[in-house]
Design a protein around this motif. Sequence first.
Motif, PDB file in Angstrom:
ATOM      1  N   PRO A  68       0.801  -1.233   0.000  1.00  0.00           N
ATOM      2  CA  PRO A  68       0.000   0.000   0.000  1.00  0.00           C
ATOM      3  C   PRO A  68       0.833   1.282   0.000  1.00  0.00           C
ATOM      4  CG  PRO A  68      -0.121  -1.100   2.144  1.00  0.00           C
ATOM      5  CD  PRO A  68       0.602  -2.023   1.218  1.00  0.00           C
ATOM      6  N   LYS A  69       2.116   1.202   0.353  1.00  0.00           N
ATOM      7  CA  LYS A  69       2.934   2.409   0.407  1.00  0.00           C
ATOM      8  C   LYS A  69       3.702   2.609  -0.909  1.00  0.00           C
ATOM      9  CE  LYS A  69       2.397   4.368   4.424  1.00  0.00           C
ATOM     10  NZ  LYS A  69       2.085   5.798   4.570  1.00  0.00           N
ATOM     11  N   GLU A  70       3.701   3.838  -1.402  1.00  0.00           N
ATOM     12  CA  GLU A  70       4.427   4.153  -2.628  1.00  0.00           C
ATOM     13  C   GLU A  70       5.930   3.946  -2.421  1.00  0.00           C
ATOM     14  OE1 GLU A  70       3.313   8.105  -3.741  1.00  0.00           O
ATOM     15  OE2 GLU A  70       1.180   7.623  -3.773  1.00  0.00           O
ATOM     16  N   CYS A 102      11.793  13.227   1.971  1.00  0.00           N
ATOM     17  CA  CYS A 102      10.633  13.390   1.093  1.00  0.00           C
ATOM     18  C   CYS A 102       9.430  13.805   1.949  1.00  0.00           C
ATOM     19  CB  CYS A 102      10.339  12.076   0.369  1.00  0.00           C
ATOM     20  SG  CYS A 102       8.887  12.166  -0.675  1.00  0.00           S
ATOM     21  N   LYS A 103       8.626  14.727   1.418  1.00  0.00           N
ATOM     22  CA  LYS A 103       7.508  15.259   2.204  1.00  0.00           C
ATOM     23  C   LYS A 103       6.183  14.514   1.977  1.00  0.00           C
ATOM     24  CE  LYS A 103       9.658  19.804   2.039  1.00  0.00           C
ATOM     25  NZ  LYS A 103       9.901  20.915   1.084  1.00  0.00           N
ATOM     26  N   ASN A 104       6.167  13.568   1.072  1.00  0.00           N
ATOM     27  CA  ASN A 104       4.946  12.829   0.748  1.00  0.00           C
ATOM     28  C   ASN A 104       4.656  11.801   1.849  1.00  0.00           C
ATOM     29  OD1 ASN A 104       2.977  11.158  -0.303  1.00  0.00           O
ATOM     30  ND2 ASN A 104       4.159  10.526  -2.097  1.00  0.00           N
ATOM     31  N   THR A 105       3.516  11.960   2.523  1.00  0.00           N
ATOM     32  CA  THR A 105       3.213  11.068   3.656  1.00  0.00           C
ATOM     33  C   THR A 105       2.856   9.655   3.203  1.00  0.00           C
ATOM     34  OG1 THR A 105       0.912  11.771   3.606  1.00  0.00           O
ATOM     35  CG2 THR A 105       2.379  12.913   5.156  1.00  0.00           C
ATOM     36  N   GLU A 128      15.208  19.661 -12.126  1.00  0.00           N
ATOM     37  CA  GLU A 128      14.143  19.059 -11.338  1.00  0.00           C
ATOM     38  C   GLU A 128      14.573  17.674 -10.852  1.00  0.00           C
ATOM     39  OE1 GLU A 128       9.951  19.057 -13.078  1.00  0.00           O
ATOM     40  OE2 GLU A 128      10.599  16.973 -13.194  1.00  0.00           O
ATOM     41  N   TYR A 129      14.355  17.433  -9.572  1.00  0.00           N
ATOM     42  CA  TYR A 129      14.640  16.120  -8.992  1.00  0.00           C
ATOM     43  C   TYR A 129      13.340  15.477  -8.521  1.00  0.00           C
ATOM     44  CZ  TYR A 129      19.690  16.837  -9.031  1.00  0.00           C
ATOM     45  OH  TYR A 129      20.977  17.001  -9.429  1.00  0.00           O
ATOM     46  N   ARG A 130      13.407  14.149  -8.377  1.00  0.00           N
ATOM     47  CA  ARG A 130      12.246  13.441  -7.825  1.00  0.00           C
ATOM     48  C   ARG A 130      12.704  12.437  -6.774  1.00  0.00           C
ATOM     49  NH1 ARG A 130       7.395  12.987 -11.357  1.00  0.00           N
ATOM     50  NH2 ARG A 130       7.684  14.465 -13.055  1.00  0.00           N
ATOM     51  N   ASP A 178       8.519   9.360  -6.490  1.00  0.00           N
ATOM     52  CA  ASP A 178       8.544  10.261  -7.636  1.00  0.00           C
ATOM     53  C   ASP A 178       7.956  11.639  -7.389  1.00  0.00           C
ATOM     54  OD1 ASP A 178       9.808   8.403  -9.490  1.00  0.00           O
ATOM     55  OD2 ASP A 178       7.944   7.285  -9.339  1.00  0.00           O
ATOM     56  N   GLN A 179       7.794  12.016  -6.139  1.00  0.00           N
ATOM     57  CA  GLN A 179       7.402  13.391  -5.809  1.00  0.00           C
ATOM     58  C   GLN A 179       8.464  14.349  -6.389  1.00  0.00           C
ATOM     59  OE1 GLN A 179       4.741  14.135  -3.689  1.00  0.00           O
ATOM     60  NE2 GLN A 179       5.138  16.272  -3.186  1.00  0.00           N
ATOM     61  N   ILE A 180       8.004  15.465  -6.993  1.00  0.00           N
ATOM     62  CA  ILE A 180       8.924  16.412  -7.635  1.00  0.00           C
ATOM     63  C   ILE A 180       9.448  17.460  -6.651  1.00  0.00           C
ATOM     64  CG2 ILE A 180       9.160  18.167  -9.456  1.00  0.00           C
ATOM     65  CD1 ILE A 180       6.944  16.846 -10.961  1.00  0.00           C
ATOM     66  N   TYR A 181      10.726  17.774  -6.748  1.00  0.00           N
ATOM     67  CA  TYR A 181      11.343  18.881  -5.991  1.00  0.00           C
ATOM     68  C   TYR A 181      12.233  19.649  -6.952  1.00  0.00           C
ATOM     69  CZ  TYR A 181       9.855  16.158  -1.987  1.00  0.00           C
ATOM     70  OH  TYR A 181       9.078  15.468  -1.094  1.00  0.00           O
TER      71      TYR A 181
END
Lengths: 375, 375, 375
Positions: free
Chosen positions: C106-108, C334-337, C360-362, C367-370
């Motif tokens: 369930p977790k990315e 990474c800030k994605n919960t 751009e980094y991920r 794959d969250q973009i920063y």
Amino acid sequence: MLKGKSLIDPMDFSLEELEQIFNLADRIITNPKKFSHCCDGKILATLFYEPSTRTRFSFEAAMLRLGGKVIGFSEPNSSSLSKGESIADTVRVVSCYADIIAMRHPKEGAPQVASMYSKIPIINAGDGGHQHPTQTLTDLLTIRNIKGKLDNLSIGLCGDLKFGRTVHSLIKAMSRYENNKFTLISPNELKIPDYIKTEILNKNNQIFKEVLNIEDCIKELDILYMTRVQQERFINKQEYLRLKDSFILDKEKMKSAKSNMIIMHPLPRVNEIAYEVDNDARACYFKQAQYGMYVRMALILKLLGIDPDVVENEEINESEEFKLPNNIENHMKCKNTRCITSVEKHIPHIFYLSNSEKKEYRCKYCDQIYDNSEL
Amino acid sequence: MLKGKSLIDPMDFSLEELEQIFNLADRIITNPKKFSHCCDGKILATLFYEPSTRTRFSFEAAMLRLGGKVIGFSEPNSSSLSKGESIADTVRVVSCYADIIAMRHPKEGAPQVASMYSKIPIINAGDGGHQHPTQTLTDLLTIRNIKGKLDNLSIGLCGDLKFGRTVHSLIKAMSRYENNKFTLISPNELKIPDYIKTEILNKNNQIFKEVLNIEDCIKELDILYMTRVQQERFINKQEYLRLKDSFILDKEKMKSAKSNMIIMHPLPRVNEIAYEVDNDARACYFKQAQYGMYVRMALILKLLGIDPDVVENEEINESEEFKLPNNIENHMKCKNTRCITSVEKHIPHIFYLSNSEKKEYRCKYCDQIYDNSEL
Amino acid sequence: MLKGKSLIDPMDFSLEELEQIFNLADRIITNPKKFSHCCDGKILATLFYEPSTRTRFSFEAAMLRLGGKVIGFSEPNSSSLSKGESIADTVRVVSCYADIIAMRHPKEGAPQVASMYSKIPIINAGDGGHQHPTQTLTDLLTIRNIKGKLDNLSIGLCGDLKFGRTVHSLIKAMSRYENNKFTLISPNELKIPDYIKTEILNKNNQIFKEVLNIEDCIKELDILYMTRVQQERFINKQEYLRLKDSFILDKEKMKSAKSNMIIMHPLPRVNEIAYEVDNDARACYFKQAQYGMYVRMALILKLLGIDPDVVENEEINESEEFKLPNNIENHMKCKNTRCITSVEKHIPHIFYLSNSEKKEYRCKYCDQIYDNSEL
């Protein structure tokens, strides 16, 4: 001759029988292809009344890599067997379908009961906090193959030594070999039980000492066997926080260890071995999991009486004599509430003579001790 | 020719077809090795929407012992299929992966629906309280092989005869053979339904009687088929306590039985057969489980059209004529709330002619009876 | 050379590598018997931390039809692995037993973590709402084999285009082929995200348009890819009721479609394709499931480096140059919960350069973009 036997207690097998299993495991490791069809047409039933994925995978992979097949369940919910059917009836039915059974059960003695009613061999894959004999076989094979021997070793055992069945069984097993030295590393709250010291270590003339942290002893050790320290075991949280780091193995502590010391762990770990240690060549806990599969392959072959090379023709010699009766049946009930006899009322209450000098008997299922006068 | 057929109802097969299955089972029992690669490359899917470990093990062991393989789930929770997908879609997808399906489902008629959409054979492994045809095949093979015949037998059926689908199916099946005598042993609360007496037993000219306890009839019986009596079925607890011992088979009652009477039980038992009876040579309930595996092996081979010896070339002859329509579709809905049509709205409502004289129709899925005027 | 690689993201493989997999799938479809023992002695572990029966069956059937075997669990409850053990430890242990792993979590990013610690190939079988690459391979093989090509096609995608990962992945994958035309059919609430339009479609010079119902576009389409519209996505129930029929495909709407248009669906469907459409020859969603098994067979063979015909000798050429660092490690979290790094603290925080022009980094896992300045 192990054919047709069950494995319930890690001490069920003689040193010679263990050696047979380890030798077969070596032959499998050397040439796995030779064994890849040994169990063609055979079925292993994995009856897991509580989940234990690592153990189940290890048994299933062992059987599949021998060419056999698997049926089973992995938790009680997915099994209607858990609804009231007795262990005896279940194994008699499963005996109709499978050739060998690996059973995990939360109640102590359940696999012992199974072995009394089953037509096929039962392997105890863990019965509550009681026994887990294939873990002990795994530990022994790992030590034997990496250190080259099972005697004359300095073994540190670290963590919860009070409740850890894995550690108790390993001490019992290693005490059967000569001249091992045991260093018992634990907080005072979790020290080894007295009976292990008096009945196992002293009785076998093994040297041991108790210490309060890893640093004090790591440089002397050939083997460091790590286990988990659970916060719940401590009465006092501050005591736990003060102590816990002494029982965590990290890079810093490893600097003092011998270059050929091996680190073992029954897995799963929580945080008692820092991740930074994983890349140290002395970290053997994942190799240990690998040996676990090989020793189960050898065990399955031995219990099924299959060996591609050896024709086994050994005879069983029974010439033991007893003064006290070997078994006492149905004179009383076992008082241990975790024992399988507390839930399955039809099981005969059997107590076996465990020490004839002391006139000491034990429950056949959970090994609770009673003296002769109680029975 | 059974190839490609599904088995939904125990009466789906003619006596001749049953005989083919039993003969094949005999050949497997005699020489299992010969059949151990018959299903190489074939896959059985066990779709168990409710747990039934014994039945699942029996199917899986059967397929594995034929050299086949198994995919499946053992309870709805471990399956995302239970979340709203229709039976039709599920079996069409599973048909892409497997060669044959064994389905257990809490709703009556679900396997019937599956067979209408599946490209591959469906075996009903139990649909609610409705049908469980492989149990009936198991019972028949057991009787046939231990007693040597399926006719001219005196059969006692004991326990809950009102709700027990196993017993109903066995009576229907045994009524197709000549000159069997049925003794129906149950408390008044749990007597056999009237339709079994009028439509099955009387119609087939079978002799039967109803009695209130085992002692009164055991000496005459060739077979005693035991089932469970559940306390919940009694309105009055004292009545239950007064009666229950009459329906428990023990050593004492067995003293009056014939020396070659056989005891059968679909398992699991609770306490209706005392454990002391297990060692009696006449206790056949564990052998019965063994026959269950063999008959499933034969069934799988027949439905897949695999036979190492026989090349099957039979043609299907259809020359039946009906005055009333064979099927009536979508004129009304089935009123049985346990029927699969009550939850899956897209299924066509089909009623088949079950008795042309009485102009009686039944729901295709759950066999609920309707007369012609209702449709 | 795909041997030893993992498949985490549908874009992990080059067009040439995809072509190799599809060609192998074709050879398997043509002559499945030839491949039925390719994986003798190999074990697939299916680690399903959330249930997905269809996907699990497809993987398991694929491995079994190649002659391999399977161990696994189908939901977290039946696995003790879910109790606190890290993904890293789990896959290192499972690597001891199995030869290849299919993981659903369930977790990315969980399969990405697994591939970093595993000795054996990992196949992502779905990580939350993030990626499901074997679904994309399935879709591509289906289109390629039924339409004969992957370019110059008019593709309609209907339903929830905002959240549907299947649709996003398919657009990305099809945008790599020339001259495809995309028709995006959805209610306003569920329109395709902007980044798909700007970064994928525009960047690859693909033609696309957005429409509000099926009727307006169906006659132009070569492929209609249907997905579910969930009521929960709508703020307003009346809006849902007003709109939903526009996104249900029925017999009536099919009248306007080309005679060789194909209907696809990742399954399970709820009601977005009426049952009456199932018998239309253009309905390909069950065939699609079949292709899913074949493409997984090909994938497993490629990752294990097994091919009965071809001896693969390709060399990996790495001559890429980067101005910005390829990876940035542990400068920030990474800030994605939903990212696996939010629950497993020991995992290194790695960000990869995803667009060097934009700096751009991920996040490597989700794959969250920063942008460069954040790192």
